[in-house]
Scaffold this motif. Structure first.
Motif, PDB file in Angstrom:
ATOM      1  N   LEU A  58      65.404  75.832  51.400  1.00  0.00           N
ATOM      2  CA  LEU A  58      64.052  75.474  50.980  1.00  0.00           C
ATOM      3  C   LEU A  58      63.916  75.089  49.512  1.00  0.00           C
ATOM      4  N   ARG A  59      64.860  75.520  48.655  1.00  0.00           N
ATOM      5  CA  ARG A  59      64.646  75.310  47.228  1.00  0.00           C
ATOM      6  C   ARG A  59      65.865  74.857  46.457  1.00  0.00           C
ATOM      7  N   LEU A  60      67.035  75.396  46.715  1.00  0.00           N
ATOM      8  CA  LEU A  60      68.167  75.214  45.818  1.00  0.00           C
ATOM      9  C   LEU A  60      69.128  74.083  46.191  1.00  0.00           C
ATOM     10  N   CYS A  61      69.178  73.697  47.448  1.00  0.00           N
ATOM     11  CA  CYS A  61      70.048  72.598  47.853  1.00  0.00           C
ATOM     12  C   CYS A  61      69.636  71.342  47.086  1.00  0.00           C
ATOM     13  N   ILE A  62      70.594  70.504  46.735  1.00  0.00           N
ATOM     14  CA  ILE A  62      70.247  69.319  45.936  1.00  0.00           C
ATOM     15  C   ILE A  62      69.222  68.438  46.644  1.00  0.00           C
ATOM     16  N   ALA A  63      69.252  68.415  47.974  1.00  0.00           N
ATOM     17  CA  ALA A  63      68.264  67.620  48.711  1.00  0.00           C
ATOM     18  C   ALA A  63      66.862  68.192  48.527  1.00  0.00           C
ATOM     19  N   ALA A  64      66.717  69.507  48.665  1.00  0.00           N
ATOM     20  CA  ALA A  64      65.410  70.146  48.486  1.00  0.00           C
ATOM     21  C   ALA A  64      64.977  70.115  47.027  1.00  0.00           C
ATOM     22  N   ALA A  65      65.905  70.411  46.123  1.00  0.00           N
ATOM     23  CA  ALA A  65      65.581  70.443  44.693  1.00  0.00           C
ATOM     24  C   ALA A  65      65.118  69.072  44.208  1.00  0.00           C
ATOM     25  N   GLY A  66      65.713  68.012  44.754  1.00  0.00           N
ATOM     26  CA  GLY A  66      65.288  66.667  44.371  1.00  0.00           C
ATOM     27  C   GLY A  66      63.841  66.395  44.733  1.00  0.00           C
ATOM     28  N   ILE A  67      63.426  66.870  45.884  1.00  0.00           N
ATOM     29  CA  ILE A  67      62.024  66.710  46.294  1.00  0.00           C
ATOM     30  C   ILE A  67      61.127  67.547  45.397  1.00  0.00           C
ATOM     31  N   TRP A  68      61.513  68.807  45.160  1.00  0.00           N
ATOM     32  CA  TRP A  68      60.699  69.684  44.313  1.00  0.00           C
ATOM     33  C   TRP A  68      60.545  69.124  42.901  1.00  0.00           C
ATOM     34  N   ARG A  69      61.591  68.508  42.366  1.00  0.00           N
ATOM     35  CA  ARG A  69      61.509  67.952  41.005  1.00  0.00           C
ATOM     36  C   ARG A  69      60.476  66.831  40.909  1.00  0.00           C
ATOM     37  N   GLU A  84      75.919  72.195  54.871  1.00  0.00           N
ATOM     38  CA  GLU A  84      76.536  70.958  55.336  1.00  0.00           C
ATOM     39  C   GLU A  84      75.958  69.718  54.661  1.00  0.00           C
ATOM     40  N   ILE A  85      74.851  69.858  53.951  1.00  0.00           N
ATOM     41  CA  ILE A  85      74.249  68.723  53.252  1.00  0.00           C
ATOM     42  C   ILE A  85      74.904  68.510  51.898  1.00  0.00           C
ATOM     43  N   CYS A  86      74.951  69.569  51.093  1.00  0.00           N
ATOM     44  CA  CYS A  86      75.493  69.419  49.737  1.00  0.00           C
ATOM     45  C   CYS A  86      76.913  69.953  49.604  1.00  0.00           C
ATOM     46  N   MET A  87      77.375  70.709  50.592  1.00  0.00           N
ATOM     47  CA  MET A  87      78.713  71.315  50.576  1.00  0.00           C
ATOM     48  C   MET A  87      78.931  72.146  49.309  1.00  0.00           C
ATOM     49  N   ASN A  88      77.853  72.712  48.799  1.00  0.00           N
ATOM     50  CA  ASN A  88      77.924  73.453  47.542  1.00  0.00           C
ATOM     51  C   ASN A  88      77.049  74.693  47.633  1.00  0.00           C
ATOM     52  N   GLY A  89      77.574  75.737  48.183  1.00  0.00           N
ATOM     53  CA  GLY A  89      76.833  76.982  48.249  1.00  0.00           C
ATOM     54  C   GLY A  89      76.571  77.419  49.670  1.00  0.00           C
ATOM     55  N   SER A  90      76.273  78.700  49.811  1.00  0.00           N
ATOM     56  CA  SER A  90      75.949  79.264  51.117  1.00  0.00           C
ATOM     57  C   SER A  90      74.581  78.792  51.562  1.00  0.00           C
ATOM     58  N   GLU A  91      74.485  78.424  52.822  1.00  0.00           N
ATOM     59  CA  GLU A  91      73.226  77.932  53.359  1.00  0.00           C
ATOM     60  C   GLU A  91      72.366  79.114  53.816  1.00  0.00           C
ATOM     61  N   ASN A  92      71.666  79.747  52.849  1.00  0.00           N
ATOM     62  CA  ASN A  92      70.677  80.764  53.189  1.00  0.00           C
ATOM     63  C   ASN A  92      69.307  80.107  53.090  1.00  0.00           C
ATOM     64  N   ILE A 125      60.531  78.238  35.729  1.00  0.00           N
ATOM     65  CA  ILE A 125      60.116  79.426  36.491  1.00  0.00           C
ATOM     66  C   ILE A 125      60.217  79.148  37.992  1.00  0.00           C
ATOM     67  N   PHE A 126      59.890  77.929  38.403  1.00  0.00           N
ATOM     68  CA  PHE A 126      59.930  77.559  39.811  1.00  0.00           C
ATOM     69  C   PHE A 126      61.324  77.762  40.406  1.00  0.00           C
ATOM     70  N   PHE A 127      62.360  77.358  39.689  1.00  0.00           N
ATOM     71  CA  PHE A 127      63.719  77.441  40.214  1.00  0.00           C
ATOM     72  C   PHE A 127      64.416  78.758  39.895  1.00  0.00           C
ATOM     73  N   ASN A 128      63.799  79.643  39.111  1.00  0.00           N
ATOM     74  CA  ASN A 128      64.472  80.890  38.734  1.00  0.00           C
ATOM     75  C   ASN A 128      63.812  82.150  39.277  1.00  0.00           C
ATOM     76  N   LEU A 129      62.678  82.032  39.950  1.00  0.00           N
ATOM     77  CA  LEU A 129      62.064  83.210  40.566  1.00  0.00           C
ATOM     78  C   LEU A 129      62.928  83.725  41.709  1.00  0.00           C
ATOM     79  N   LEU A 130      62.841  85.020  41.994  1.00  0.00           N
ATOM     80  CA  LEU A 130      63.462  85.560  43.205  1.00  0.00           C
ATOM     81  C   LEU A 130      62.816  84.879  44.401  1.00  0.00           C
TER      82      LEU A 130
END
Length: 176
Positions: A130-141, A117-125, A151-156
């Motif tokens: 924690l990592r892939l939503c644009i809101a979370a990814a922006g903080i991580w960047r 419901e934040i990014c409306m782009n992808g399943s919210e798992n 490696i941070f964004f591509n690990l399982l």
């Protein structure tokens, strides 16, 4: 009785539950349908026995088959972290992907869509939250050094979580 925790409208009586149950448990309760008279008598059952009766043997077998050696190690490491208890519980639930995300809500028939419901782009798992939503990814960047971002964004997810929990060099650098 569980049935006593249901209001006149057939919904959970949250006011009453708040008085008796820790707040951390309410999210789990929210994922369970309240009992209905049409479903029969309210009684506890053990899902890992065909006759639904608890036995120590079935509990041992369940724990022994579900929890692999690697998971036992993670379990021990999570509970030995020097952080508040709620952070350990959050890490444990995250590792087992048991947080009540929209994906989990859909599985439990508590939501119609699993969309974030934040990014409306992808399943919210849990990985998305924690990592892939644009809101979370922006903080991580802002935190993760540029050299480690790929490696941070591509690990399982579980590998990523494990490295974040136990490898202090994963996101630290000499940068501000």
């Amino acid at each position: 009785m569980v049935r006593d925790m249901v209001d006149e409208g057939g919904n959970w009586d949250w006011h009453r539950l708040l008085q008796l149950v820790p707040k951390e448990s309410l999210e789990h309760i929210a994922s369970i349908h309240p009992p209905y008279d049409s479903l029969g008598e309210d009684r506890p059952q053990w899902r890992w026995e065909p006759n639904r009766q608890f036995s120590s043997q079935s509990a041992y077998m369940f724990l022994n088959t579900v929890m692999t050696v690697g998971q036992r190690d993670i379990w021990k490491r999570i509970w030995k972290l020097h952080v508040p208890q709620r952070v350990r519980v959050f890490a444990w639930l995250s590792f087992h992907e048991r947080l009540l995300t929209n994906v989990e809500r859909v599985k439990r028939h508590c939501a119609a869509m699993d969309l974030c419901e934040i990014c409306m782009n992808g399943s919210e798992n849990i990985d998305h939250v924690l990592r892939l939503c644009i809101a979370a990814a922006g903080i991580w960047r802002r935190i993760v050094p540029h050299a480690l971002r790929e490696i941070f964004f591509n690990l399982l997810f579980r590998d990523w979580l494990t490295r974040n929990l136990f490898d202090s060099t994963f996101v630290r650098s000499d940068e501000d």
